[in-house]
Design a protein around this motif. Structure first.
Motif, PDB file in Angstrom:
ATOM      1  N   VAL A  49       0.889  -1.156   0.000  1.00  0.00           N
ATOM      2  CA  VAL A  49       0.000   0.000   0.000  1.00  0.00           C
ATOM      3  C   VAL A  49       0.925   1.203   0.000  1.00  0.00           C
ATOM      4  O   VAL A  49       1.691   1.407   0.939  1.00  0.00           O
ATOM      5  CB  VAL A  49      -0.908   0.037   1.249  1.00  0.00           C
ATOM      6  N   LEU A  50       0.876   1.964  -1.088  1.00  0.00           N
ATOM      7  CA  LEU A  50       1.793   3.095  -1.253  1.00  0.00           C
ATOM      8  C   LEU A  50       1.004   4.385  -1.469  1.00  0.00           C
ATOM      9  O   LEU A  50      -0.212   4.376  -1.610  1.00  0.00           O
ATOM     10  CB  LEU A  50       2.728   2.851  -2.434  1.00  0.00           C
ATOM     11  N   VAL A  51       1.741   5.461  -1.532  1.00  0.00           N
ATOM     12  CA  VAL A  51       1.145   6.770  -1.787  1.00  0.00           C
ATOM     13  C   VAL A  51       0.341   6.712  -3.089  1.00  0.00           C
ATOM     14  O   VAL A  51       0.802   6.151  -4.082  1.00  0.00           O
ATOM     15  CB  VAL A  51       2.246   7.849  -1.932  1.00  0.00           C
ATOM     16  N   SER A  52      -0.850   7.285  -3.070  1.00  0.00           N
ATOM     17  CA  SER A  52      -1.653   7.384  -4.281  1.00  0.00           C
ATOM     18  C   SER A  52      -2.590   8.578  -4.157  1.00  0.00           C
ATOM     19  O   SER A  52      -2.616   9.249  -3.125  1.00  0.00           O
ATOM     20  CB  SER A  52      -2.451   6.099  -4.514  1.00  0.00           C
ATOM     21  N   ASN A  53      -3.351   8.793  -5.194  1.00  0.00           N
ATOM     22  CA  ASN A  53      -4.315   9.891  -5.161  1.00  0.00           C
ATOM     23  C   ASN A  53      -5.494   9.574  -4.247  1.00  0.00           C
ATOM     24  O   ASN A  53      -6.202  10.465  -3.807  1.00  0.00           O
ATOM     25  CB  ASN A  53      -4.830  10.189  -6.574  1.00  0.00           C
ATOM     26  N   THR A  54      -5.726   8.292  -3.987  1.00  0.00           N
ATOM     27  CA  THR A  54      -6.807   7.860  -3.121  1.00  0.00           C
ATOM     28  C   THR A  54      -6.296   7.743  -1.689  1.00  0.00           C
ATOM     29  O   THR A  54      -5.284   7.087  -1.452  1.00  0.00           O
ATOM     30  CB  THR A  54      -7.316   6.473  -3.568  1.00  0.00           C
ATOM     31  N   GLY A  58      -4.808   3.582   7.560  1.00  0.00           N
ATOM     32  CA  GLY A  58      -3.625   2.881   8.038  1.00  0.00           C
ATOM     33  C   GLY A  58      -2.341   3.344   7.393  1.00  0.00           C
ATOM     34  O   GLY A  58      -2.307   4.284   6.602  1.00  0.00           O
ATOM     35  N   GLN A  59      -1.286   2.626   7.725  1.00  0.00           N
ATOM     36  CA  GLN A  59       0.068   2.974   7.290  1.00  0.00           C
ATOM     37  C   GLN A  59       0.319   2.503   5.859  1.00  0.00           C
ATOM     38  O   GLN A  59      -0.293   1.552   5.391  1.00  0.00           O
ATOM     39  CB  GLN A  59       1.098   2.297   8.205  1.00  0.00           C
ATOM     40  N   HIS A  60       1.266   3.170   5.216  1.00  0.00           N
ATOM     41  CA  HIS A  60       1.792   2.674   3.950  1.00  0.00           C
ATOM     42  C   HIS A  60       2.746   1.549   4.319  1.00  0.00           C
ATOM     43  O   HIS A  60       3.550   1.684   5.239  1.00  0.00           O
ATOM     44  CB  HIS A  60       2.524   3.776   3.199  1.00  0.00           C
ATOM     45  N   VAL A 105       7.055   7.641  -6.170  1.00  0.00           N
ATOM     46  CA  VAL A 105       8.319   7.137  -6.724  1.00  0.00           C
ATOM     47  C   VAL A 105       9.282   6.752  -5.598  1.00  0.00           C
ATOM     48  O   VAL A 105       9.931   5.708  -5.659  1.00  0.00           O
ATOM     49  CB  VAL A 105       8.957   8.175  -7.679  1.00  0.00           C
ATOM     50  N   GLU A 106       9.376   7.566  -4.570  1.00  0.00           N
ATOM     51  CA  GLU A 106      10.281   7.265  -3.447  1.00  0.00           C
ATOM     52  C   GLU A 106       9.850   5.989  -2.728  1.00  0.00           C
ATOM     53  O   GLU A 106      10.699   5.160  -2.376  1.00  0.00           O
ATOM     54  CB  GLU A 106      10.323   8.442  -2.468  1.00  0.00           C
ATOM     55  N   GLU A 107       8.551   5.804  -2.532  1.00  0.00           N
ATOM     56  CA  GLU A 107       8.093   4.578  -1.877  1.00  0.00           C
ATOM     57  C   GLU A 107       8.315   3.368  -2.779  1.00  0.00           C
ATOM     58  O   GLU A 107       8.693   2.296  -2.305  1.00  0.00           O
ATOM     59  CB  GLU A 107       6.631   4.712  -1.452  1.00  0.00           C
ATOM     60  N   GLU A 108       8.106   3.512  -4.077  1.00  0.00           N
ATOM     61  CA  GLU A 108       8.381   2.405  -5.006  1.00  0.00           C
ATOM     62  C   GLU A 108       9.861   2.028  -5.000  1.00  0.00           C
ATOM     63  O   GLU A 108      10.201   0.852  -5.083  1.00  0.00           O
ATOM     64  CB  GLU A 108       7.928   2.770  -6.422  1.00  0.00           C
ATOM     65  N   GLU A 109      10.730   3.023  -4.901  1.00  0.00           N
ATOM     66  CA  GLU A 109      12.172   2.745  -4.821  1.00  0.00           C
ATOM     67  C   GLU A 109      12.505   1.962  -3.556  1.00  0.00           C
ATOM     68  O   GLU A 109      13.338   1.039  -3.587  1.00  0.00           O
ATOM     69  CB  GLU A 109      12.974   4.037  -4.869  1.00  0.00           C
ATOM     70  N   LEU A 110      11.868   2.297  -2.437  1.00  0.00           N
ATOM     71  CA  LEU A 110      12.102   1.554  -1.203  1.00  0.00           C
ATOM     72  C   LEU A 110      11.646   0.107  -1.340  1.00  0.00           C
ATOM     73  O   LEU A 110      12.357  -0.824  -0.943  1.00  0.00           O
ATOM     74  CB  LEU A 110      11.378   2.223  -0.025  1.00  0.00           C
ATOM     75  N   VAL A 111      10.473  -0.101  -1.914  1.00  0.00           N
ATOM     76  CA  VAL A 111       9.962  -1.459  -2.102  1.00  0.00           C
ATOM     77  C   VAL A 111      10.885  -2.241  -3.042  1.00  0.00           C
ATOM     78  O   VAL A 111      11.222  -3.402  -2.772  1.00  0.00           O
ATOM     79  CB  VAL A 111       8.512  -1.438  -2.635  1.00  0.00           C
TER      80      VAL A 111
END
Length: 147
Positions: A49-54, A58-60, A105-111
């Motif tokens: 679950v990452l940052v999105s427009n929706t 809970g936590q990412h 993008v930053e969260e996708e890089e972490l994943v």
């Protein structure tokens, strides 16, 4: 093909990551023609679950599972803080910290980093096991030569 009839409680969960990894392992085994090569097959599953427009409740977070052909399973999970420090300025008199939410993008890089970490850690363990096996195979031969 269906690999499990069990319904998953959440799209972003340990169970879902493991189910995805098992499905990936199954596909890897089917696509590997050589029986001797199948021992190296792995499946990796990731759900997040990452940052999105929706907005999310809970936590990412993310879950990454790696399942090997020998039946072992490693699970990695990470919960992202809502804000992270991007700059910290310290002088003798003041300390300033700037925080902001991560971008998608930053969260996708972490994943992606967690997925690579899981795979590299597995490969390192396999290399050590292979090396130990080779040394153990060679030791009796060396003993025979020295005797």
């Amino acid at each position: 093909p269906k690999h499990s009839s069990k319904k998953l409680s959440s799209f972003c969960s340990k169970e879902t990551a493991i189910a995805l990894a098992n499905s990936a392992l199954y596909t890897s085994l089917v696509l590997t023609p050589s029986l001797s090569s199948r021992i190296s097959c792995v499946g990796i599953g990731c759900t997040s679950v990452l940052v999105s427009n929706t907005p999310h409740k809970g936590q990412h977070r993310c879950y990454v599972a790696l399942v090997a052909s020998n039946g072992s399973c490693k699970l990695y999970s990470c919960t992202f803080s809502k804000n992270h420090i991007i700059q910290r300025n310290t002088t003798e008199e003041t300390q300033t910290t700037t925080k902001r939410p991560r971008t998608r993008v930053e969260e996708e890089e972490l994943v992606s980093s967690i997925i690579l970490y899981a795979l590299l850690k597995h490969l390192r363990e396999q290399m050590v096991t292979t090396y130990i096996t080779q040394v153990n195979t060679m030791l009796p031969l060396i003993d025979d030569v020295l005797a």
